[in-house]
Write a protein that holds these residues in place. Sequence first.
Motif, PDB file in Angstrom:
ATOM      1  N   GLN A  26       0.821  -1.212   0.000  1.00 46.94           N
ATOM      2  CA  GLN A  26       0.000   0.000   0.000  1.00 46.94           C
ATOM      3  C   GLN A  26       0.856   1.263   0.000  1.00 46.94           C
ATOM      4  O   GLN A  26       0.508   2.244  -0.670  1.00 46.94           O
ATOM      5  CB  GLN A  26      -0.964  -0.014   1.176  1.00 46.94           C
ATOM      6  CG  GLN A  26      -2.061  -1.052   0.964  1.00 46.94           C
ATOM      7  CD  GLN A  26      -3.075  -1.072   2.075  1.00 46.94           C
ATOM      8  OE1 GLN A  26      -2.762  -1.442   3.202  1.00 46.94           O
ATOM      9  NE2 GLN A  26      -4.284  -0.684   1.757  1.00 46.94           N
ATOM     10  N   ARG A  27       1.977   1.239   0.711  1.00 52.14           N
ATOM     11  CA  ARG A  27       2.892   2.392   0.687  1.00 52.14           C
ATOM     12  C   ARG A  27       3.441   2.618  -0.717  1.00 52.14           C
ATOM     13  O   ARG A  27       3.503   3.751  -1.201  1.00 52.14           O
ATOM     14  CB  ARG A  27       4.035   2.194   1.682  1.00 52.14           C
ATOM     15  CG  ARG A  27       3.688   2.585   3.103  1.00 52.14           C
ATOM     16  CD  ARG A  27       4.924   2.634   4.000  1.00 52.14           C
ATOM     17  NE  ARG A  27       5.480   1.317   4.262  1.00 52.14           N
ATOM     18  CZ  ARG A  27       4.995   0.473   5.177  1.00 52.14           C
ATOM     19  NH1 ARG A  27       3.958   0.804   5.903  1.00 52.14           N
ATOM     20  NH2 ARG A  27       5.562  -0.705   5.362  1.00 52.14           N
ATOM     21  N   TRP A  28       3.840   1.536  -1.375  1.00 48.71           N
ATOM     22  CA  TRP A  28       4.385   1.628  -2.730  1.00 48.71           C
ATOM     23  C   TRP A  28       3.329   2.147  -3.713  1.00 48.71           C
ATOM     24  O   TRP A  28       3.616   3.003  -4.544  1.00 48.71           O
ATOM     25  CB  TRP A  28       4.911   0.253  -3.150  1.00 48.71           C
ATOM     26  CG  TRP A  28       5.409   0.186  -4.551  1.00 48.71           C
ATOM     27  CD1 TRP A  28       6.587   0.690  -5.036  1.00 48.71           C
ATOM     28  CD2 TRP A  28       4.759  -0.419  -5.674  1.00 48.71           C
ATOM     29  NE1 TRP A  28       6.706   0.428  -6.381  1.00 48.71           N
ATOM     30  CE2 TRP A  28       5.586  -0.254  -6.795  1.00 48.71           C
ATOM     31  CE3 TRP A  28       3.550  -1.082  -5.826  1.00 48.71           C
ATOM     32  CZ2 TRP A  28       5.244  -0.721  -8.049  1.00 48.71           C
ATOM     33  CZ3 TRP A  28       3.205  -1.561  -7.081  1.00 48.71           C
ATOM     34  CH2 TRP A  28       4.046  -1.375  -8.174  1.00 48.71           C
ATOM     35  N   ILE A  29       2.121   1.642  -3.601  1.00 50.62           N
ATOM     36  CA  ILE A  29       1.026   2.075  -4.475  1.00 50.62           C
ATOM     37  C   ILE A  29       0.741   3.560  -4.264  1.00 50.62           C
ATOM     38  O   ILE A  29       0.609   4.317  -5.234  1.00 50.62           O
ATOM     39  CB  ILE A  29      -0.235   1.218  -4.225  1.00 50.62           C
ATOM     40  CG1 ILE A  29       0.015  -0.219  -4.673  1.00 50.62           C
ATOM     41  CG2 ILE A  29      -1.452   1.812  -4.935  1.00 50.62           C
ATOM     42  CD1 ILE A  29      -1.002  -1.231  -4.158  1.00 50.62           C
ATOM     43  N   ALA A  30       0.658   3.994  -3.011  1.00 51.99           N
ATOM     44  CA  ALA A  30       0.390   5.405  -2.705  1.00 51.99           C
ATOM     45  C   ALA A  30       1.525   6.300  -3.198  1.00 51.99           C
ATOM     46  O   ALA A  30       1.274   7.342  -3.811  1.00 51.99           O
ATOM     47  CB  ALA A  30       0.170   5.588  -1.206  1.00 51.99           C
ATOM     48  N   LYS A  31       2.764   5.886  -2.929  1.00 59.27           N
ATOM     49  CA  LYS A  31       3.943   6.677  -3.329  1.00 59.27           C
ATOM     50  C   LYS A  31       3.963   6.938  -4.829  1.00 59.27           C
ATOM     51  O   LYS A  31       4.349   8.015  -5.282  1.00 59.27           O
ATOM     52  CB  LYS A  31       5.211   5.927  -2.910  1.00 59.27           C
ATOM     53  CG  LYS A  31       6.499   6.540  -3.385  1.00 59.27           C
ATOM     54  CD  LYS A  31       7.671   5.648  -2.994  1.00 59.27           C
ATOM     55  CE  LYS A  31       8.889   5.978  -3.811  1.00 59.27           C
ATOM     56  NZ  LYS A  31       9.937   4.975  -3.650  1.00 59.27           N
ATOM     57  N   ASN A  32       3.519   5.952  -5.598  1.00 59.28           N
ATOM     58  CA  ASN A  32       3.565   6.069  -7.054  1.00 59.28           C
ATOM     59  C   ASN A  32       2.222   6.418  -7.682  1.00 59.28           C
ATOM     60  O   ASN A  32       2.101   6.436  -8.904  1.00 59.28           O
ATOM     61  CB  ASN A  32       4.093   4.759  -7.638  1.00 59.28           C
ATOM     62  CG  ASN A  32       5.551   4.559  -7.291  1.00 59.28           C
ATOM     63  OD1 ASN A  32       6.422   5.243  -7.802  1.00 59.28           O
ATOM     64  ND2 ASN A  32       5.811   3.643  -6.371  1.00 59.28           N
ATOM     65  N   ALA A  33       1.214   6.708  -6.857  1.00 55.54           N
ATOM     66  CA  ALA A  33      -0.132   7.097  -7.318  1.00 55.54           C
ATOM     67  C   ALA A  33      -0.672   6.123  -8.360  1.00 55.54           C
ATOM     68  O   ALA A  33      -1.141   6.508  -9.423  1.00 55.54           O
ATOM     69  CB  ALA A  33      -0.116   8.533  -7.851  1.00 55.54           C
ATOM     70  N   LEU A  34      -0.631   4.831  -8.030  1.00 55.60           N
ATOM     71  CA  LEU A  34      -0.999   3.791  -8.986  1.00 55.60           C
ATOM     72  C   LEU A  34      -2.494   3.475  -8.957  1.00 55.60           C
ATOM     73  O   LEU A  34      -3.170   3.640  -7.947  1.00 55.60           O
ATOM     74  CB  LEU A  34      -0.209   2.519  -8.681  1.00 55.60           C
ATOM     75  CG  LEU A  34       1.308   2.686  -8.668  1.00 55.60           C
ATOM     76  CD1 LEU A  34       1.977   1.379  -8.288  1.00 55.60           C
ATOM     77  CD2 LEU A  34       1.813   3.207  -9.998  1.00 55.60           C
ATOM     78  N   THR A  35      -2.972   2.983 -10.086  1.00 54.61           N
ATOM     79  CA  THR A  35      -4.352   2.535 -10.238  1.00 54.61           C
ATOM     80  C   THR A  35      -4.320   1.056 -10.596  1.00 54.61           C
ATOM     81  O   THR A  35      -3.589   0.644 -11.499  1.00 54.61           O
ATOM     82  CB  THR A  35      -5.074   3.337 -11.342  1.00 54.61           C
ATOM     83  OG1 THR A  35      -5.113   4.712 -10.930  1.00 54.61           O
ATOM     84  CG2 THR A  35      -6.481   2.831 -11.572  1.00 54.61           C
ATOM     85  N   GLY A  36      -5.099   0.272  -9.869  1.00 57.06           N
ATOM     86  CA  GLY A  36      -5.152  -1.161 -10.128  1.00 57.06           C
ATOM     87  C   GLY A  36      -5.713  -1.904  -8.934  1.00 57.06           C
ATOM     88  O   GLY A  36      -6.400  -1.318  -8.097  1.00 57.06           O
ATOM     89  N   VAL A  37      -5.400  -3.191  -8.850  1.00 59.72           N
ATOM     90  CA  VAL A  37      -5.935  -4.043  -7.793  1.00 59.72           C
ATOM     91  C   VAL A  37      -4.796  -4.768  -7.074  1.00 59.72           C
ATOM     92  O   VAL A  37      -3.908  -5.342  -7.709  1.00 59.72           O
ATOM     93  CB  VAL A  37      -6.923  -5.087  -8.373  1.00 59.72           C
ATOM     94  CG1 VAL A  37      -7.475  -5.979  -7.278  1.00 59.72           C
ATOM     95  CG2 VAL A  37      -8.053  -4.401  -9.121  1.00 59.72           C
ATOM     96  N   LEU A  38      -4.859  -4.732  -5.742  1.00 61.80           N
ATOM     97  CA  LEU A  38      -3.929  -5.456  -4.880  1.00 61.80           C
ATOM     98  C   LEU A  38      -4.687  -6.662  -4.343  1.00 61.80           C
ATOM     99  O   LEU A  38      -5.741  -6.515  -3.727  1.00 61.80           O
ATOM    100  CB  LEU A  38      -3.467  -4.554  -3.729  1.00 61.80           C
ATOM    101  CG  LEU A  38      -2.488  -5.151  -2.743  1.00 61.80           C
ATOM    102  CD1 LEU A  38      -1.155  -5.479  -3.426  1.00 61.80           C
ATOM    103  CD2 LEU A  38      -2.271  -4.186  -1.575  1.00 61.80           C
ATOM    104  N   THR A  39      -4.157  -7.868  -4.597  1.00 62.63           N
ATOM    105  CA  THR A  39      -4.866  -9.103  -4.239  1.00 62.63           C
ATOM    106  C   THR A  39      -3.965 -10.011  -3.416  1.00 62.63           C
ATOM    107  O   THR A  39      -2.789 -10.172  -3.722  1.00 62.63           O
ATOM    108  CB  THR A  39      -5.301  -9.853  -5.517  1.00 62.63           C
ATOM    109  OG1 THR A  39      -6.051  -8.969  -6.350  1.00 62.63           O
ATOM    110  CG2 THR A  39      -6.144 -11.074  -5.180  1.00 62.63           C
ATOM    111  N   LYS A  40      -4.554 -10.631  -2.386  1.00 69.25           N
ATOM    112  CA  LYS A  40      -3.823 -11.586  -1.550  1.00 69.25           C
ATOM    113  C   LYS A  40      -3.895 -12.972  -2.199  1.00 69.25           C
ATOM    114  O   LYS A  40      -4.973 -13.452  -2.527  1.00 69.25           O
ATOM    115  CB  LYS A  40      -4.406 -11.637  -0.147  1.00 69.25           C
ATOM    116  CG  LYS A  40      -3.656 -12.585   0.772  1.00 69.25           C
ATOM    117  CD  LYS A  40      -3.986 -12.383   2.239  1.00 69.25           C
ATOM    118  CE  LYS A  40      -5.383 -12.760   2.591  1.00 69.25           C
ATOM    119  NZ  LYS A  40      -5.622 -12.758   4.054  1.00 69.25           N
TER     120      LYS A  40
END
Length: 89
Positions: A26-40
């Motif tokens: 989540q930190r990486w996604i926020a830092k890079n302002a990414l759009t997509g899905v994070l799945t376990k």
Amino acid sequence: MKEVWVFNGAEGRFPSAVFDARADAQRWIAKNALTGVLTKYPVGISVYEWAIENGQFSAKNEQQKSSAFIQKFSSAAQEHVHFENGIAE
């Protein structure tokens, strides 16, 4: 069971990152302002087998036991978070 978090960016064909901690992802996604899905994802077992073992899926016919079906299988029962420009929706 060991698990990893996999990020698939919008319009991406393949995952762009794998993390063993959701917070790191989540930190990486926020830092890079990414759009997509994070799945376990479970490690050491296919999502198809995981879904069957956890009562989330039951093959209803032979087609749902085929290689073509299994290799494309995903489960809405997997924990996942949608992101838009780095913000969880």
